[in-house]
Write a protein that holds these residues in place. Structure first.
Motif, short mmCIF file in Angstrom:
data_model
loop_
_atom_site.label_atom_id
_atom_site.label_comp_id
_atom_site.label_asym_id
_atom_site.label_seq_id
_atom_site.Cartn_x
_atom_site.Cartn_y
_atom_site.Cartn_z
N GLN A 185 38.27 46.64 19.09
CA GLN A 185 37.09 46.32 19.90
C GLN A 185 36.89 44.81 20.03
OE1 GLN A 185 35.26 48.16 21.85
NE2 GLN A 185 36.36 50.02 21.31
N LYS A 186 37.17 44.07 18.96
CA LYS A 186 37.04 42.60 19.03
C LYS A 186 38.07 42.02 19.99
CE LYS A 186 36.96 42.21 14.47
NZ LYS A 186 36.93 41.59 13.12
N ALA A 187 39.28 42.57 19.97
CA ALA A 187 40.30 42.11 20.91
C ALA A 187 39.90 42.45 22.34
CB ALA A 187 41.65 42.73 20.57
N ARG A 188 39.35 43.64 22.54
CA ARG A 188 38.89 44.04 23.88
C ARG A 188 37.80 43.10 24.37
NH1 ARG A 188 33.96 45.28 25.37
NH2 ARG A 188 33.73 46.56 23.51
N THR A 189 36.87 42.74 23.50
CA THR A 189 35.80 41.81 23.88
C THR A 189 36.37 40.44 24.25
OG1 THR A 189 34.22 42.92 22.42
CG2 THR A 189 33.66 40.70 23.11
N THR A 190 37.37 39.97 23.50
CA THR A 190 38.00 38.69 23.81
C THR A 190 38.65 38.72 25.18
OG1 THR A 190 38.41 38.30 21.45
CG2 THR A 190 39.62 36.93 23.02
N TYR A 191 39.33 39.82 25.49
CA TYR A 191 39.93 39.94 26.83
C TYR A 191 38.83 40.00 27.90
CZ TYR A 191 44.71 40.52 25.15
OH TYR A 191 45.94 40.30 24.59
N ASP A 192 37.72 40.66 27.61
CA ASP A 192 36.59 40.66 28.55
C ASP A 192 36.11 39.24 28.81
OD1 ASP A 192 36.54 43.41 28.90
OD2 ASP A 192 34.95 43.75 27.44
N ASN A 193 36.00 38.45 27.73
CA ASN A 193 35.54 37.07 27.88
C ASN A 193 36.52 36.24 28.71
OD1 ASN A 193 33.35 37.72 26.29
ND2 ASN A 193 34.22 36.87 24.41
N ILE A 194 37.82 36.47 28.49
CA ILE A 194 38.84 35.76 29.28
C ILE A 194 38.72 36.12 30.75
CG2 ILE A 194 41.33 35.61 29.72
CD1 ILE A 194 41.72 35.86 26.66
N LEU A 195 38.51 37.40 31.04
CA LEU A 195 38.38 37.83 32.44
C LEU A 195 37.17 37.20 33.10
CD1 LEU A 195 39.35 41.60 32.08
CD2 LEU A 195 40.61 39.84 33.37
N ARG A 196 36.11 36.97 32.34
CA ARG A 196 34.92 36.31 32.90
C ARG A 196 35.21 34.87 33.28
NH1 ARG A 196 29.96 37.12 28.91
NH2 ARG A 196 28.93 35.98 30.60
N MET A 197 36.14 34.24 32.59
CA MET A 197 36.45 32.83 32.82
C MET A 197 37.61 32.61 33.80
SD MET A 197 34.34 31.09 30.87
CE MET A 197 33.09 32.34 31.26
N CYS A 198 38.29 33.68 34.17
CA CYS A 198 39.56 33.56 34.91
C CYS A 198 39.43 34.09 36.33
CB CYS A 198 40.66 34.32 34.17
SG CYS A 198 42.25 34.28 35.00
N ASP A 199 39.90 33.30 37.30
CA ASP A 199 39.90 33.76 38.70
C ASP A 199 41.30 33.80 39.30
OD1 ASP A 199 40.44 31.10 38.91
OD2 ASP A 199 38.69 30.57 40.12
N ASP A 200 42.33 33.56 38.50
CA ASP A 200 43.71 33.62 38.98
C ASP A 200 44.17 35.08 38.97
OD1 ASP A 200 46.55 33.66 39.19
OD2 ASP A 200 46.69 31.64 38.37
N PRO A 201 44.47 35.67 40.13
CA PRO A 201 44.84 37.10 40.17
C PRO A 201 46.11 37.42 39.38
CG PRO A 201 45.24 36.04 42.30
CD PRO A 201 44.46 35.07 41.47
N ASP A 202 47.04 36.46 39.30
CA ASP A 202 48.27 36.70 38.54
C ASP A 202 47.97 36.86 37.05
OD1 ASP A 202 49.74 36.47 40.86
OD2 ASP A 202 50.22 34.35 40.54
N VAL A 203 47.04 36.04 36.56
CA VAL A 203 46.65 36.10 35.15
C VAL A 203 45.79 37.32 34.90
CG1 VAL A 203 45.46 34.91 33.27
CG2 VAL A 203 46.80 33.59 34.93
N ARG A 204 44.82 37.56 35.77
CA ARG A 204 43.89 38.68 35.59
C ARG A 204 44.63 40.01 35.55
NH1 ARG A 204 38.48 38.17 36.36
NH2 ARG A 204 38.37 40.30 37.15
N ASP A 205 45.67 40.16 36.33
CA ASP A 205 46.43 41.41 36.36
C ASP A 205 47.01 41.73 34.98
OD1 ASP A 205 47.82 43.63 37.72
OD2 ASP A 205 49.62 42.45 37.33
N VAL A 206 47.60 40.73 34.34
CA VAL A 206 48.20 40.95 33.01
C VAL A 206 47.12 41.16 31.97
CG1 VAL A 206 49.79 40.04 31.29
CG2 VAL A 206 50.12 39.48 33.70
N ILE A 207 46.05 40.38 32.03
CA ILE A 207 44.96 40.51 31.05
C ILE A 207 44.31 41.89 31.14
CG2 ILE A 207 42.71 39.63 30.33
CD1 ILE A 207 45.07 37.81 29.60
N LYS A 208 44.16 42.41 32.34
CA LYS A 208 43.60 43.75 32.50
C LYS A 208 44.49 44.81 31.85
CE LYS A 208 40.96 42.99 36.76
NZ LYS A 208 40.89 43.30 38.21
#
Length: 204
Positions: free
Chosen positions: A137-160
Protein backbone atom coordinates in the motif's frame (compact mmCIF):
# COMPACT_ATOMS: atom_id res chain seq x y z
CA UNK A 1 16.85 -20.72 -9.43
CA UNK A 2 15.83 -18.03 -11.91
CA UNK A 3 15.69 -17.90 -15.67
CA UNK A 4 16.44 -14.36 -16.79
CA UNK A 5 14.64 -13.09 -19.87
CA UNK A 6 16.58 -10.17 -21.35
CA UNK A 7 13.54 -7.95 -21.75
CA UNK A 8 11.70 -5.65 -19.37
CA UNK A 9 8.44 -6.92 -17.91
CA UNK A 10 6.76 -3.87 -19.48
CA UNK A 11 8.39 -1.68 -22.15
CA UNK A 12 10.00 1.61 -21.12
CA UNK A 13 10.35 4.00 -24.06
CA UNK A 14 10.67 7.59 -22.87
CA UNK A 15 11.35 10.20 -25.54
CA UNK A 16 11.98 13.32 -23.43
CA UNK A 17 14.55 13.81 -20.68
CA UNK A 18 13.43 15.28 -17.37
CA UNK A 19 15.96 15.24 -14.49
CA UNK A 20 13.47 16.71 -12.01
CA UNK A 21 11.05 13.85 -12.68
CA UNK A 22 13.92 11.35 -12.48
CA UNK A 23 14.69 12.55 -8.94
CA UNK A 24 11.11 11.79 -7.86
CA UNK A 25 10.92 8.40 -9.56
CA UNK A 26 14.31 7.47 -8.10
CA UNK A 27 12.50 6.95 -4.79
CA UNK A 28 10.87 3.82 -6.19
CA UNK A 29 14.33 2.49 -7.00
CA UNK A 30 16.00 2.93 -3.62
CA UNK A 31 13.61 4.89 -1.41
CA UNK A 32 11.86 3.73 1.78
CA UNK A 33 8.95 2.11 -0.08
CA UNK A 34 10.72 1.26 -3.33
CA UNK A 35 11.27 -1.85 -5.39
CA UNK A 36 14.73 -2.67 -4.01
CA UNK A 37 13.35 -2.83 -0.49
CA UNK A 38 10.37 -4.89 -1.61
CA UNK A 39 12.52 -7.51 -3.31
CA UNK A 40 14.92 -7.77 -0.36
CA UNK A 41 12.03 -7.98 2.11
CA UNK A 42 10.19 -10.83 0.39
CA UNK A 43 13.23 -12.82 -0.70
CA UNK A 44 14.53 -12.68 2.89
CA UNK A 45 11.22 -13.60 4.54
CA UNK A 46 10.76 -16.72 2.45
CA UNK A 47 13.47 -18.64 4.30
CA UNK A 48 11.51 -18.71 7.58
CA UNK A 49 8.05 -19.10 6.00
CA UNK A 50 6.77 -22.54 7.12
CA UNK A 51 4.09 -23.03 4.46
CA UNK A 52 5.30 -24.09 0.97
CA UNK A 53 2.65 -22.15 -0.93
CA UNK A 54 3.45 -18.97 0.98
CA UNK A 55 7.17 -19.51 0.52
CA UNK A 56 6.43 -19.76 -3.22
CA UNK A 57 4.33 -16.58 -3.03
CA UNK A 58 7.19 -14.64 -1.45
CA UNK A 59 9.61 -15.98 -4.05
CA UNK A 60 7.28 -15.09 -6.93
CA UNK A 61 6.57 -11.55 -5.75
CA UNK A 62 10.13 -10.93 -4.60
CA UNK A 63 11.36 -11.93 -8.05
CA UNK A 64 8.81 -9.70 -9.77
CA UNK A 65 9.94 -6.79 -7.60
CA UNK A 66 13.44 -7.25 -9.06
CA UNK A 67 11.85 -6.90 -12.50
CA UNK A 68 10.18 -3.70 -11.32
CA UNK A 69 13.50 -2.43 -9.97
CA UNK A 70 14.90 -2.96 -13.44
CA UNK A 71 12.02 -1.00 -14.97
CA UNK A 72 12.37 1.93 -12.56
CA UNK A 73 16.10 1.99 -13.26
CA UNK A 74 15.34 2.14 -16.99
CA UNK A 75 12.93 5.05 -16.43
CA UNK A 76 15.51 7.01 -14.45
CA UNK A 77 18.23 6.28 -17.01
CA UNK A 78 16.10 7.37 -19.94
CA UNK A 79 14.98 10.54 -18.18
CA UNK A 80 18.60 11.57 -17.49
CA UNK A 81 20.51 10.42 -20.57
CA UNK A 82 22.61 12.99 -22.47
CA UNK A 83 21.71 15.91 -20.20
CA UNK A 84 23.33 19.27 -20.83
CA UNK A 85 24.89 21.23 -17.97
CA UNK A 86 21.99 23.68 -18.16
CA UNK A 87 19.39 20.90 -17.91
CA UNK A 88 21.20 19.44 -14.91
CA UNK A 89 21.14 22.78 -13.09
CA UNK A 90 17.58 23.74 -14.06
CA UNK A 91 16.25 20.31 -13.12
CA UNK A 92 17.81 20.42 -9.65
CA UNK A 93 19.89 17.39 -10.59
CA UNK A 94 23.25 19.03 -9.87
CA UNK A 95 23.81 17.65 -6.35
CA UNK A 96 23.02 14.12 -7.53
CA UNK A 97 25.17 14.61 -10.64
CA UNK A 98 28.21 15.60 -8.58
CA UNK A 99 28.11 12.29 -6.69
CA UNK A 100 26.84 9.88 -9.36
CA UNK A 101 27.01 11.68 -12.74
CA UNK A 102 23.92 10.20 -14.47
CA UNK A 103 24.35 6.66 -13.13
CA UNK A 104 21.38 5.04 -11.40
CA UNK A 105 22.00 4.90 -7.65
CA UNK A 106 19.62 3.48 -5.00
CA UNK A 107 18.42 6.45 -3.00
CA UNK A 108 15.21 8.26 -2.12
CA UNK A 109 13.82 11.37 -3.79
CA UNK A 110 15.40 13.31 -0.93
CA UNK A 111 18.81 11.80 -1.74
CA UNK A 112 19.00 9.40 1.22
CA UNK A 113 20.84 6.19 0.22
CA UNK A 114 18.97 2.88 0.47
CA UNK A 115 19.28 1.08 3.79
CA UNK A 116 18.14 -2.30 5.09
CA UNK A 117 16.47 -0.37 7.93
CA UNK A 118 13.62 0.22 5.45
CA UNK A 119 12.56 -3.44 5.60
CA UNK A 120 11.69 -6.09 8.16
CA UNK A 121 12.02 -9.87 8.19
CA UNK A 122 10.64 -11.04 11.52
CA UNK A 123 10.18 -14.80 11.14
CA UNK A 124 6.59 -14.64 12.37
CA UNK A 125 4.04 -15.53 9.69
CA UNK A 126 1.35 -13.02 10.65
CA UNK A 127 3.80 -10.21 11.36
CA UNK A 128 5.63 -10.63 8.06
CA UNK A 129 2.46 -10.84 5.99
CA UNK A 130 1.06 -7.69 7.60
CA UNK A 131 4.40 -5.99 6.95
CA UNK A 132 4.03 -6.95 3.30
CA UNK A 133 0.43 -5.78 3.01
CA UNK A 134 1.43 -2.39 4.39
CA UNK A 135 4.50 -2.24 2.13
CA UNK A 136 2.40 -2.77 -1.00
CA UNK A 137 0.00 0.00 0.00
CA UNK A 138 2.88 2.40 0.73
CA UNK A 139 4.39 1.64 -2.68
CA UNK A 140 0.99 2.17 -4.31
CA UNK A 141 0.67 5.55 -2.57
CA UNK A 142 4.14 6.55 -3.77
CA UNK A 143 3.18 5.71 -7.35
CA UNK A 144 -0.02 7.74 -6.87
CA UNK A 145 2.10 10.69 -5.74
CA UNK A 146 4.38 10.32 -8.77
CA UNK A 147 1.37 10.29 -11.09
CA UNK A 148 0.15 13.53 -9.52
CA UNK A 149 3.48 15.17 -10.34
CA UNK A 150 3.97 13.69 -13.82
CA UNK A 151 2.46 14.81 -17.13
CA UNK A 152 4.71 12.86 -19.53
CA UNK A 153 2.51 10.15 -21.13
CA UNK A 154 5.51 7.86 -21.74
CA UNK A 155 6.36 7.91 -18.04
CA UNK A 156 2.76 7.76 -16.82
CA UNK A 157 2.09 4.64 -18.88
CA UNK A 158 4.85 2.68 -17.13
CA UNK A 159 4.04 4.08 -13.68
CA UNK A 160 0.40 3.04 -14.08
CA UNK A 161 1.51 -0.51 -14.87
CA UNK A 162 3.75 -0.61 -11.78
CA UNK A 163 0.98 0.82 -9.60
CA UNK A 164 -1.44 -1.86 -10.82
CA UNK A 165 1.03 -4.59 -9.87
CA UNK A 166 1.24 -3.22 -6.32
CA UNK A 167 -2.52 -3.68 -6.03
CA UNK A 168 -2.25 -7.26 -7.30
CA UNK A 169 0.55 -8.02 -4.83
CA UNK A 170 -1.57 -6.62 -2.01
CA UNK A 171 -4.41 -8.94 -3.02
CA UNK A 172 -2.10 -11.97 -3.19
CA UNK A 173 -0.66 -11.25 0.25
CA UNK A 174 -4.23 -10.95 1.52
CA UNK A 175 -4.92 -14.43 0.16
CA UNK A 176 -1.71 -15.61 1.82
CA UNK A 177 -2.82 -14.18 5.15
CA UNK A 178 -6.10 -16.09 4.91
CA UNK A 179 -4.21 -19.32 4.19
CA UNK A 180 -1.89 -18.74 7.14
CA UNK A 181 -4.77 -17.90 9.48
CA UNK A 182 -6.67 -21.04 8.49
CA UNK A 183 -3.59 -23.15 9.13
CA UNK A 184 -2.95 -21.51 12.47
CA UNK A 185 -6.53 -22.08 13.57
CA UNK A 186 -5.74 -25.80 13.41
CA UNK A 187 -3.26 -25.41 16.26
CA UNK A 188 -2.26 -22.93 18.91
CA UNK A 189 -1.39 -19.64 17.24
CA UNK A 190 1.93 -19.22 19.05
CA UNK A 191 3.10 -22.74 18.32
CA UNK A 192 4.01 -21.63 14.81
CA UNK A 193 6.67 -19.26 16.14
CA UNK A 194 9.74 -21.31 17.16
CA UNK A 195 10.98 -18.41 19.26
CA UNK A 196 8.11 -18.58 21.73
CA UNK A 197 7.59 -20.69 24.81
CA UNK A 198 5.29 -23.23 23.16
CA UNK A 199 4.75 -25.21 26.33
CA UNK A 200 3.40 -22.11 28.05
CA UNK A 201 1.35 -21.15 24.99
CA UNK A 202 -0.47 -24.51 25.01
CA UNK A 203 -2.08 -23.56 28.33
CA UNK A 204 -4.15 -20.87 26.65
Amino acid sequence: MWVYKKALQYPVKIKNTNPAMAKMIMSQYGGPDGELGASMRYLSQRYSMPYPELKALLTDIGTEELAHLEMVGAIVHQLTRCLTDEQIRKGGFDAYFVDHTNAVHPSSAAGVPWTAAYIQSKGDVITDLHENLAAEQKARTTYDNILRMCDDPDVRDVIKFLRAREVVHYQRFGEGLRIATDRMDEKNFYAINPGCDCARARKY
